[in-house]
Enzyme design. Structure first.
Site, PDB file in Angstrom:
ATOM      1  N   ASN A   1      -8.701  -6.657  -2.126  1.00  0.00           N
ATOM      2  CA  ASN A   1      -9.003  -5.395  -1.430  1.00  0.00           C
ATOM      3  C   ASN A   1      -9.969  -4.559  -2.265  1.00  0.00           C
ATOM      4  O   ASN A   1     -10.379  -4.973  -3.346  1.00  0.00           O
ATOM      5  CB  ASN A   1      -7.700  -4.638  -1.132  1.00  0.00           C
ATOM      6  CG  ASN A   1      -6.932  -4.338  -2.408  1.00  0.00           C
ATOM      7  OD1 ASN A   1      -7.406  -3.619  -3.271  1.00  0.00           O
ATOM      8  ND2 ASN A   1      -5.750  -4.938  -2.533  1.00  0.00           N
TER       9      ASN A   1
ATOM     10  N   ASP B   1       7.711  -6.859  -3.397  1.00  0.00           N
ATOM     11  CA  ASP B   1       7.309  -5.463  -3.586  1.00  0.00           C
ATOM     12  C   ASP B   1       7.676  -5.072  -5.027  1.00  0.00           C
ATOM     13  O   ASP B   1       8.858  -4.960  -5.367  1.00  0.00           O
ATOM     14  CB  ASP B   1       8.018  -4.560  -2.564  1.00  0.00           C
ATOM     15  CG  ASP B   1       7.409  -3.165  -2.571  1.00  0.00           C
ATOM     16  OD1 ASP B   1       7.304  -2.568  -3.656  1.00  0.00           O
ATOM     17  OD2 ASP B   1       7.038  -2.676  -1.483  1.00  0.00           O
ATOM     18  N   ILE B   2       6.646  -4.887  -5.842  1.00  0.00           N
ATOM     19  CA  ILE B   2       6.866  -4.648  -7.276  1.00  0.00           C
ATOM     20  C   ILE B   2       7.597  -3.324  -7.481  1.00  0.00           C
ATOM     21  O   ILE B   2       8.604  -3.242  -8.190  1.00  0.00           O
ATOM     22  CB  ILE B   2       5.506  -4.636  -8.014  1.00  0.00           C
ATOM     23  CG1 ILE B   2       4.840  -6.005  -7.849  1.00  0.00           C
ATOM     24  CG2 ILE B   2       5.679  -4.278  -9.484  1.00  0.00           C
ATOM     25  CD1 ILE B   2       3.358  -6.011  -8.042  1.00  0.00           C
TER      26      ILE B   2
ATOM     27  N   LYS C   1     -11.160 -27.372  -2.623  1.00  0.00           N
ATOM     28  CA  LYS C   1     -11.867 -26.431  -1.751  1.00  0.00           C
ATOM     29  C   LYS C   1     -11.681 -26.840  -0.286  1.00  0.00           C
ATOM     30  O   LYS C   1     -11.883 -28.026   0.057  1.00  0.00           O
ATOM     31  CB  LYS C   1     -13.355 -26.452  -2.127  1.00  0.00           C
ATOM     32  CG  LYS C   1     -14.155 -25.432  -1.377  1.00  0.00           C
ATOM     33  CD  LYS C   1     -15.616 -25.493  -1.779  1.00  0.00           C
ATOM     34  CE  LYS C   1     -16.430 -24.668  -0.806  1.00  0.00           C
ATOM     35  NZ  LYS C   1     -17.859 -24.878  -0.983  1.00  0.00           N
TER      36      LYS C   1
ATOM     37  N   PHE D   1       2.438   5.194  -4.698  1.00  0.00           N
ATOM     38  CA  PHE D   1       1.249   5.713  -4.003  1.00  0.00           C
ATOM     39  C   PHE D   1       1.309   5.264  -2.554  1.00  0.00           C
ATOM     40  O   PHE D   1       1.727   4.144  -2.267  1.00  0.00           O
ATOM     41  CB  PHE D   1      -0.043   5.171  -4.644  1.00  0.00           C
ATOM     42  CG  PHE D   1      -0.525   6.003  -5.794  1.00  0.00           C
ATOM     43  CD1 PHE D   1       0.143   5.992  -7.003  1.00  0.00           C
ATOM     44  CD2 PHE D   1      -1.651   6.811  -5.651  1.00  0.00           C
ATOM     45  CE1 PHE D   1      -0.280   6.770  -8.065  1.00  0.00           C
ATOM     46  CE2 PHE D   1      -2.093   7.588  -6.707  1.00  0.00           C
ATOM     47  CZ  PHE D   1      -1.406   7.577  -7.917  1.00  0.00           C
TER      48      PHE D   1
ATOM     49  N   ASP E   1       0.034  -7.373   0.328  1.00  0.00           N
ATOM     50  CA  ASP E   1       1.359  -7.521   0.927  1.00  0.00           C
ATOM     51  C   ASP E   1       1.678  -8.984   1.234  1.00  0.00           C
ATOM     52  O   ASP E   1       2.828  -9.383   1.230  1.00  0.00           O
ATOM     53  CB  ASP E   1       1.440  -6.698   2.220  1.00  0.00           C
ATOM     54  CG  ASP E   1       1.421  -5.204   1.922  1.00  0.00           C
ATOM     55  OD1 ASP E   1       1.989  -4.807   0.880  1.00  0.00           O
ATOM     56  OD2 ASP E   1       0.828  -4.434   2.702  1.00  0.00           O
TER      57      ASP E   1
ATOM     58  N   LYS F   1       8.034   5.791   2.916  1.00  0.00           N
ATOM     59  CA  LYS F   1       7.985   4.878   1.753  1.00  0.00           C
ATOM     60  C   LYS F   1       8.822   5.398   0.599  1.00  0.00           C
ATOM     61  O   LYS F   1       9.464   4.626  -0.112  1.00  0.00           O
ATOM     62  CB  LYS F   1       6.533   4.734   1.276  1.00  0.00           C
ATOM     63  CG  LYS F   1       5.850   3.582   1.943  1.00  0.00           C
ATOM     64  CD  LYS F   1       4.414   3.483   1.580  1.00  0.00           C
ATOM     65  CE  LYS F   1       3.714   2.824   2.745  1.00  0.00           C
ATOM     66  NZ  LYS F   1       2.284   2.894   2.662  1.00  0.00           N
TER      67      LYS F   1
ATOM     68  N   LYS G   1      11.661   2.834  -0.540  1.00  0.00           N
ATOM     69  CA  LYS G   1      11.504   2.177  -1.854  1.00  0.00           C
ATOM     70  C   LYS G   1      12.327   2.877  -2.935  1.00  0.00           C
ATOM     71  O   LYS G   1      12.205   2.542  -4.109  1.00  0.00           O
ATOM     72  CB  LYS G   1      10.028   2.139  -2.248  1.00  0.00           C
ATOM     73  CG  LYS G   1       9.166   1.340  -1.275  1.00  0.00           C
ATOM     74  CD  LYS G   1       7.767   1.076  -1.805  1.00  0.00           C
ATOM     75  CE  LYS G   1       6.887   0.537  -0.685  1.00  0.00           C
ATOM     76  NZ  LYS G   1       5.882  -0.419  -1.151  1.00  0.00           N
TER      77      LYS G   1
HETATM   78  O1  C5P Z   1       4.142  -0.418   1.193  1.00  0.00           O
HETATM   79  P1  C5P Z   1       2.838  -0.012   0.589  1.00  0.00           P
HETATM   80  O2  C5P Z   1       2.033  -1.169   0.117  1.00  0.00           O
HETATM   81  O3  C5P Z   1       2.021   0.915   1.395  1.00  0.00           O
HETATM   82  O4  C5P Z   1       3.312   0.843  -0.684  1.00  0.00           O
HETATM   83  C1  C5P Z   1       2.430   1.356  -1.609  1.00  0.00           C
HETATM   84  C2  C5P Z   1       3.122   1.549  -2.918  1.00  0.00           C
HETATM   85  O5  C5P Z   1       3.935   0.444  -3.261  1.00  0.00           O
HETATM   86  C3  C5P Z   1       2.110   1.640  -4.046  1.00  0.00           C
HETATM   87  O6  C5P Z   1       2.665   2.468  -5.046  1.00  0.00           O
HETATM   88  C4  C5P Z   1       1.980   0.200  -4.488  1.00  0.00           C
HETATM   89  O7  C5P Z   1       1.529   0.103  -5.823  1.00  0.00           O
HETATM   90  C5  C5P Z   1       3.390  -0.302  -4.340  1.00  0.00           C
HETATM   91  N1  C5P Z   1       3.495  -1.728  -3.975  1.00  0.00           N
HETATM   92  C6  C5P Z   1       4.016  -2.639  -4.887  1.00  0.00           C
HETATM   93  N2  C5P Z   1       4.144  -3.953  -4.526  1.00  0.00           N
HETATM   94  C7  C5P Z   1       3.793  -4.376  -3.304  1.00  0.00           C
HETATM   95  C8  C5P Z   1       3.252  -3.468  -2.381  1.00  0.00           C
HETATM   96  C9  C5P Z   1       3.117  -2.159  -2.742  1.00  0.00           C
HETATM   97  O8  C5P Z   1       4.325  -2.241  -6.001  1.00  0.00           O
HETATM   98  N3  C5P Z   1       3.914  -5.658  -2.986  1.00  0.00           N
END
Ligand code: C5P
Length: 402
Positions: free
Chosen positions: A210, A308-309, A288, A325, A278, A339, A343
């Protein structure tokens, strides 16, 4: 004593019997997290070996002003700029006299002239030399120029005399060194920050990513380090230099990023500024991918969810104060508050990435922070560096309240 964390201290060792205590002083400073470089005078070397101080400081000792090899590694002006504090222990009567005269005839005295850092002296000499009018006049001059004096102590001396002139004990010198630095908002806290995009491989030559530049996360790492924190910055692929005093771990995919964050735990605060993919391709092709005539004009790529970290770390028993964020193009505050709840965050930073002047890859940002009580705090559009400092101040305030 967290104030010494990552502070850069030059320990200058003069030629007096108290030089044997410099070894202990270097240890004490290192124990408090300071980075130490040792500079010895010719006289200092007669009392204690550079090898001892090299082993304790973890760096070669700086000895000569005119040594081409040492100058190539870190020149004397660079060393003078590197220092946050120059601490001369022991400071002998001769060294004090040379400093008072502004003499620069060896490396240590040259550094003292060349630095903007504060300078502290821990005198050590015979009691009669200490009382001598010349020494006292020199010290008055140096203190008038802003140099700090640590000690000396009174007591029995190596030469058999009793009186003022003993160097302070290493522990006391280290405590006074810490007093040279102001307390900072995040002193001694470990802040973990994720930044940049992730790359999810499709095959050996292609990936999905991205537009995140990492600028906001890197600005936050810089601001947190400036506020005294120990900062671990876990970054996806970006083209940015590592901020000063920040430990950086480079990763590629979301799964790498999670593993690096888990390895960096425990931390006091997590700020998840990374734009994590995501989804990732379910299988990464070994070779390839070729155009497939049987599939016509289209191609299907099967994707699976990435971990989701932020939610993973914020869901742990040892969860840190967690800041996320929400980069959105619509319904900003509504999605952001959702969120925050989903989260299990303490704060969420909402920013409108549909606006090109504050979106991905831009130099500026404007944010609204939402807390658990759904109170909103807005920061007007300004550079990402300023926004980062404002956000770090807000986080420090919230940590103090908790
Ligand atoms: O759910 P979304 O991607 O919009 O959430 C954004 C927040 O979650 C950001 O702080 C991003 O760094 C964190 N995030 C994460 N791991 C993911 C997706 C999002 O830590 N796989």
């Amino acid at each position: 004593m967290q104030r010494l964390y990552r502070k850069r201290i030059i320990v200058g060792v003069g030629g007096g019997i108290a030089a044997y205590k410099s070894a202990e002083l270097v240890r004490r400073l290192k124990d408090q997290g300071a980075e130490v470089r040792v500079v010895m005078t010719q006289g200092g070397r007669e009392f204690i070996t550079p090898l001892t101080l090299q082993a304790l400081s973890g760096h070669p000792v700086h000895l000569d002003l005119l040594d081409p090899a040492a100058e190539a590694a870190m020149g004397h002006i660079e060393l003078a700029r590197w220092a946050d504090l120059i601490l001369i222990a022991p400071a002998t009567a001769d060294l004090i006299a040379r400093l008072a005269q502004g003499v620069a005839n060896d490396l240590l005295t040259t550094l003292v002239l060349a630095t903007d850092a504060p300078i502290a002296l821990a005198p050590a000499m015979n009691q009669a030399m200490w009382r001598d009018a010349a020494t006292q006049a020199n010290l008055e001059l140096l203190q008038g120029r802003g140099m700090r004096l640590f000690g000396p102590a009174s007591g029995s001396q190596a030469c058999g005399d009793v009186g003022l002139g003993r160097m302070l004990e290493p522990n006391d010198i280290a405590l006074l060194a810490a007093d040279c630095f102001q307390r900072q908002a995040l002193d001694g806290l470990h802040i973990l920050i994720t930044a940049g995009p992730t790359q999810e491989n499709i095959d050996p030559v292609r990936y999905i990513t991205n537009h995140s530049s990492g600028k906001m996360g890197f600005a936050l790492a810089e601001a947190a380090a400036e506020a005294g924190a120990k900062v671990t910055l876990v970054s996806g692929p970006v083209h940015l230099p590592t901020p000063d005093r920040v430990s950086r771990i480079d990763v590629v995919s979301a799964r790498d990023m999670l593993a690096a964050c888990e390895a960096a735990m425990p931390c006091d605060v997590l700020i998840a500024a990374a734009a994590v993919a995501d989804y990732r391709p379910e299988v990464v092709a070994q070779h390839k991918l070729k155009k497939d005539p049987s599939s016509g004009e289209g191609m299907l790529l099967q994707m699976v969810r990435n971990p989701d970290i932020l939610a993973t770390i914020a869901g742990r028993d040892d969860r840190p104060f967690s800041v996320g964020f929400a980069a959105e193009t619509e319904n900003l505050l509504e999605y952001a508050s959702r969120k925050l709840r989903d989260k299990n965050l303490d704060l969420i930073v909402a920013n409108d990435v549909a606006n090109p002047s504050i979106g991905f890859n831009s130099e500026e940002n404007a944010i609204t922070v939402i807390d658990r009580e759904l109170q909103q705090i807005s920061f007007a559009q300004t550079s990402k560096g300023k926004i980062a400092r404002q956000l770090i101040t807000l986080i420090a305030e919230r940590l103090n309240k908790n």
